[in-house]
Design a protein around this motif. Structure first.
Motif, mmCIF file in Angstrom:
data_model
loop_
_atom_site.group_PDB
_atom_site.id
_atom_site.type_symbol
_atom_site.label_atom_id
_atom_site.label_comp_id
_atom_site.label_asym_id
_atom_site.label_seq_id
_atom_site.Cartn_x
_atom_site.Cartn_y
_atom_site.Cartn_z
ATOM 1 N N THR A 31 1.159 -1.259 -0.016
ATOM 2 C CA THR A 31 -0.124 -0.278 -0.315
ATOM 3 C C THR A 31 0.689 0.960 0.089
ATOM 4 O OG1 THR A 31 -0.152 0.074 1.884
ATOM 5 C CG2 THR A 31 -2.206 -0.752 1.655
ATOM 6 N N SER A 33 1.076 3.764 2.362
ATOM 7 C CA SER A 33 1.254 3.430 3.533
ATOM 8 C C SER A 33 2.855 2.469 3.742
ATOM 9 C CB SER A 33 0.827 3.540 4.469
ATOM 10 O OG SER A 33 -0.157 2.341 4.437
ATOM 11 N N THR A 75 -12.573 1.061 3.806
ATOM 12 C CA THR A 75 -12.328 1.624 4.442
ATOM 13 C C THR A 75 -10.975 1.990 4.860
ATOM 14 O OG1 THR A 75 -13.922 0.357 5.719
ATOM 15 C CG2 THR A 75 -12.784 1.416 7.276
ATOM 16 N N ASP A 76 -10.659 3.867 5.627
ATOM 17 C CA ASP A 76 -9.318 4.271 5.991
ATOM 18 C C ASP A 76 -9.675 3.870 7.135
ATOM 19 O OD1 ASP A 76 -7.454 5.744 7.065
ATOM 20 O OD2 ASP A 76 -7.755 7.450 5.716
ATOM 21 N N GLU A 78 -6.898 4.205 9.300
ATOM 22 C CA GLU A 78 -6.875 5.297 10.067
ATOM 23 C C GLU A 78 -7.611 6.033 10.867
ATOM 24 O OE1 GLU A 78 -3.854 6.161 11.736
ATOM 25 O OE2 GLU A 78 -2.569 5.122 10.175
ATOM 26 N N ASN A 79 -8.838 6.116 10.581
ATOM 27 C CA ASN A 79 -10.173 7.280 11.284
ATOM 28 C C ASN A 79 -11.320 6.432 11.010
ATOM 29 O OD1 ASN A 79 -11.150 7.073 8.990
ATOM 30 N ND2 ASN A 79 -10.630 8.878 7.689
ATOM 31 N N THR A 82 -15.479 4.470 5.954
ATOM 32 C CA THR A 82 -16.229 4.133 4.416
ATOM 33 C C THR A 82 -16.464 5.241 3.652
ATOM 34 O OG1 THR A 82 -16.235 1.768 6.413
ATOM 35 C CG2 THR A 82 -16.554 2.216 3.504
ATOM 36 N N TYR A 83 -16.061 4.759 2.066
ATOM 37 C CA TYR A 83 -15.972 4.858 1.354
ATOM 38 C C TYR A 83 -16.581 4.155 0.159
ATOM 39 C CZ TYR A 83 -13.459 8.648 4.187
ATOM 40 O OH TYR A 83 -12.585 9.080 5.015
ATOM 41 N N LYS A 106 -10.071 11.302 -3.276
ATOM 42 C CA LYS A 106 -8.110 10.719 -2.615
ATOM 43 C C LYS A 106 -7.958 9.247 -3.736
ATOM 44 C CE LYS A 106 -7.749 12.330 1.366
ATOM 45 N NZ LYS A 106 -6.699 12.216 2.829
#
Length: 113
Positions: A31, A33, A75-76, A78-79, A82-83, A106
Motif C-alpha cells: 500500500t 503507507s 475503509t480508511d 486511520e479514521n 468507509t468510502y 482520494k
C-alpha cells in the motif's frame, strides 16, 4: 492420431487461456503507507485485508468486478471511515480510489508483491 493431438492442443490452449483470464486483483499488494494488503476471494466479492503494519488483520474493503476494473467499499484504517471505492489493475499496479458522495476523492497506487 491427429484428432487426439488436436484435442490435446485445444485442451492445453483452453487451460492456458483460463490462467491468463484469472482475476488480476487477487494477491498481495504494497500500500501507499508501506503495509501489505491481501486481496482474496471471499463469498462473491474480493476482500481487502491488511497483513502488516499498524492495522494488521483489519479488513479494509470488499470489491466486485472483473478484467482489471473493480468497485465496492474501502475503509480508511486511520479514521475507520468507509468510502465508495474502486480499483483498477494495470500490470503490477493497482490504483485505489475512495470517494465521499462521488465528488471528493482520494487516490493511491499500490504495487503487486
Amino acid at each position: 492420431m491427429i484428432r487426439r493431438l488436436l484435442i490435446a492442443a485445444a485442451v492445453a490452449f483452453g487451460t492456458a487461456c483460463s490462467a491468463i483470464a484469472a482475476e488480476p486483483i487477487v494477491g498481495n499488494w504494497k500500500t501507499a503507507s508501506g503495509a501489505t494488503a491481501e486481496i482474496a476471494p471471499c463469498g462473491g466479492t474480493y476482500c481487502v485485508t491488511l497483513k502488516t503494519g499498524k492495522h494488521a488483520g483489519k479488513r479494509i474493503g470488499n470489491l466486485t468486478g472483473t478484467d482489471g476494473s473493480y468497485s465496492g467499499e474501502l475503509t480508511d484504517p486511520e479514521n475507520d471511515k468507509t468510502y465508495s471505492g474502486s480499483g483498477a489493475v494495470n500490470g503490477n499496479s493497482l490504483k485505489m480510489k475512495g470517494c465521499v458522495l462521488k465528488v471528493l476523492c482520494k487516490s493511491q497506487t499500490w504495487t503487486r508483491l
